[in-house]
Scaffold this motif. Structure first.
Motif, PDB file in Angstrom:
ATOM      1  N   GLN A 499       0.809  -1.214   0.000  1.00 45.22           N
ATOM      2  CA  GLN A 499       0.000   0.000   0.000  1.00 45.22           C
ATOM      3  C   GLN A 499       0.847   1.271   0.000  1.00 45.22           C
ATOM      4  N   GLU A 574      -5.503   1.071  -9.726  1.00 49.62           N
ATOM      5  CA  GLU A 574      -4.593   0.519  -8.722  1.00 49.62           C
ATOM      6  C   GLU A 574      -3.372  -0.116  -9.380  1.00 49.62           C
ATOM      7  N   LEU A 579      -5.605  -5.707  -4.474  1.00 47.28           N
ATOM      8  CA  LEU A 579      -6.040  -5.004  -3.273  1.00 47.28           C
ATOM      9  C   LEU A 579      -7.550  -4.764  -3.281  1.00 47.28           C
TER      10      LEU A 579
END
Length: 677
Positions: A499, A574, A579
């Motif tokens: 992340q 993304e 995710l």
């Protein structure tokens, strides 16, 4: 002034004639009478070593071609299959009289073409240089320089080619279909493997050369700007040193069609298209009465863009880019085949349409027959312009035992064919009830539909060995879409580390048709992307997208991305789509399939399918659907990059060709907004 009036009057007179004739410029002109064909007959002589030489004088252009062909049946190479090809490559490595560099420099200096194969050779040059080129050809053939070092280099290239074709459905289809038709341990059915290439030694190459690359039953056809009386002594002097082998004629192993049509499937899990081919053996020879009717039947069925197969499978149904057939009246392997590459999801439908057309070709319409005759006659007349075709005609006449007037009567023979002749020829050469329907494709996608067609379906591996029907492994009840995504994220470094990544810059290199190509790509959250592909320091393609707008640049021309392209690129916000798997309702967990040689969980979406290793959790690949067809990508060689594992080998298949990207470096979190402008 008087002359001007004369011209004007003549113009009005001519215009009046045109008006009176009322020519319809939209109507196709009527065909004239079939022209007479005059083909120069070769002057022939034979050397004491058995080499037959045919000379066709053609002084229209100051060029000469020489084609060497050995008339021999295929021979069994056994555990060193591939040795003949390795042997043929050595002829360009110099001779016992001349070094490799000197030999190739001389060919280049003379501006000549000089090529060798396991079954002969070809030379082409200006006529004033032909004596020198002929001597180079003869020196390479009679005095080859075989060395262990050069043979090893050839072996390495051959093995690299085999590895490149490991996942190619087309290459697998060609190899296995021959093995099934003729038998994998026969001269016509055997195929190269890494093991067979590795076993080849210098002695094997020398042995094959002495036994089979010999003037016995060999033909040298010379066509062009030469005089027979001058070229004969040149040939005698150049080739008299080529030794006769006296190797007994090889008896071909028997081969036959299946008693009843069956489907043979080889599972290629990474295939996004199925390669479909329908094959049967026959006994057609060029001298047979059926030859011209069978040739016409094949043209109507699958000879081009207006043939039945093309019009059905491409134009009517949109299954493929093209579907074709061929009728080979070979001396040693006469056969019929029809083939196409089709989308996985329509493989069964395509097979059905293939069979419909094969069953229907016994009846042809008058207009189809007339069109086929016109096209085949036109192609033959145009072929007479090329000296190499004249050489082929001369050779065919000898090798195929054709009548002396076969080619002078070629057009008349086409004209004589009737619909009834076509029907009779089809019965003997196109056998829909005794054909192998061979398919190389993704078995898990195509098997169910194929098994409903009513033909026996048999499965084989890539080495033509019978295997059980490939079945998708069931996923354990405790495995979910979320757990597959979590396992992948944990395998590459964990959610916290992943992340933190806001951008990834990748530099990679590859080779395309022997040329070095470099790629630099920067991706950032929000769908931002900038890619630059270059060769020899020059940009050949550039794509830039800032999340909302962008452009594409190629060959110096810049074009703004259209709304459809921008909408598609905007979806990928993304850097790691895993995710968001848990929130993506379009994704579904499938079974377990082999991908990149690993058992992999399958995650299917609307336009993309992902694969994750069952053992490690790492992504093994993905297949994205595009307008030009699906694009498969494989990932391997994961290494740590600032706390996150990323793949350093990326293989993407574009149009059937693997692009092997070797990643040189990754840079994380360094992208700026200006990179996407």
């Amino acid at each position: 002034m008087k002359k001007q009036l004369t011209y004007i009057a003549a113009a009005f007179f001519f215009t009046g004639m045109i008006s009176a004739q009322k020519i319809d410029i939209n109507a196709m002109p009527k065909a004239g009478p079939t022209p007479a064909i005059n083909i120069a007959k070769p002057k022939t002589f034979q050397l004491s070593n058995g080499l037959t030489v045919m000379v066709v004088e053609n002084n229209k252009l100051p060029r000469v071609s020489a084609t060497l062909t050995m008339d021999r049946a295929p021979y069994h190479e056994g555990n060193v299959t591939g040795v003949s090809q390795i042997m043929a490559e050595q002829f360009e490595n110099g001779t016992t009289n001349m070094s490799k560099d000197a030999f190739n420099s001389k060919v280049d200096y003379l501006g000549a073409n000089l090529n060798f194969s396991s079954g002969g050779a070809f030379a082409n040059s200006l006529s004033k240089y032909f004596p020198e080129v002929l001597n180079l050809m003869a020196d390479a053939i009679a005095n080859p320089k075989f060395s262990a070092e050069e043979i090893q280099n050839s072996k390495e290239r051959a093995i690299e080619g085999l590895k490149t074709n490991e996942k190619s459905a087309s290459a697998i289809a060609s190899r296995v279909s021959n093995a099934l038709m003729y038998g994998k341990n026969t001269a016509r059915g055997e195929f190269e493997t890494v093991e067979s290439i590795n076993k080849i030694q210098l002695a094997d190459v020398q042995n094959i050369y002495k036994k089979y690359y010999a003037p016995d039953n060999a033909y040298l056809v010379i066509v062009g700007d030469v005089k027979f009386d001058q070229v004969k002594p040149l040939v005698e002097k150049a080739f008299n040193g080529w030794k006769k082998a006296n190797t007994p004629a090889t008896q071909l192993e028997p081969a036959s069609n299946v008693a009843k049509t069956e489907i043979n499937v080889v599972d290629v899990p990474s295939a996004v298209q199925s390669v479909v081919s329908l094959n049967n053996l026959n006994t057609l020879k060029m001298k047979d009465a059926n030859y011209f009717p069978a040739t016409i039947a094949n043209y109507i069925l699958g000879g081009g863009g207006e043939a039945r197969l093309f019009m059905n499978l491409r134009e009517k149904n949109g299954f493929t880019y093209g579907a074709y057939s061929s009728m080979t009246a070979s001396k040693y392997s006469p056969e019929f085949s029809a083939e196409a590459s089709v989308r996985n999801e329509v493989t069964d439908k395509a097979v059905k349409e293939f069979m419909n057309e094969l069953n229907a070709i016994s009846t042809v319409k008058p207009e189809e027959l007339a069109n086929a005759k016109a096209k085949l006659k036109g192609a033959f007349i145009m072929s007479l312009e090329k000296p190499e075709n004249i050489a082929r005609f001369a050779l065919n006449q000898k090798v195929q035992d054709l009548p002396s007037d076969f080619y002078t009567n070629y057009l008349k023979s086409i004209d004589k064919v009737t619909s009834a002749d076509v029907t009779n020829a089809v019965k003997a050469t196109i056998l829909p009830n005794q054909s192998r329907i061979f398919i190389a494709g993704k078995a898990s996608d195509i098997s169910e539909g194929l098994e409903k067609l009513g033909y026996p379906v048999k499965y084989y591996d890539k080495d033509a060995n019978p295997v059980a029907k490939p079945t998708a492994q069931k996923v354990d009840a405790n495995v979910t879409l979320g757990s597959v995504a979590d396992k992948y994220i944990n395998a590459i470094g964990g959610a916290a580390a992943v992340q933190k990544i806001t951008s990834i810059s990748t530099e990679a290199t590859t080779k395309v048709q022997g040329m070095d190509m470099a790629m630099k790509m920067t991706q950032a959250k929000g769908g931002k992307m900038a890619m630059n592909i270059s060769m020899m320091g020059n940009t050949i393609q550039k794509i830039v997208f800032d999340g909302k707008d962008g452009y594409m640049e190629a060959q110096g021309q810049k074009k703004t991305l259209d709304d459809k392209q921008k909408a598609e690129m905007s979806k990928e916000t993304e850097l790691f789509p895993e995710l968001g798997f848990a929130k993506n309702s379009t994704l579904k967990l499938g079974g377990i399939e082999k991908y990149n040689n690993e058992d992999s969980y399958v995650v299917k979406g609307d336009k993309v399918t992902y694969y994750y290793s069952v053992a490690t959790g790492l992504k093994t690949g993905e297949v994205k659907a595009g307008e030009g067809g699906s694009i498969p990508t494989s990932y391997a060689d994961y290494k740590d990059v600032s706390g996150v594992k990323l793949p350093f080998t990326i293989i993407q298949n574009m149009g059937g060709m693997d692009i092997n990207l070797a990643v040189k470096s990754y840079v994380l979190n360094q992208a700026k907004d200006s990179d996407f402008k």
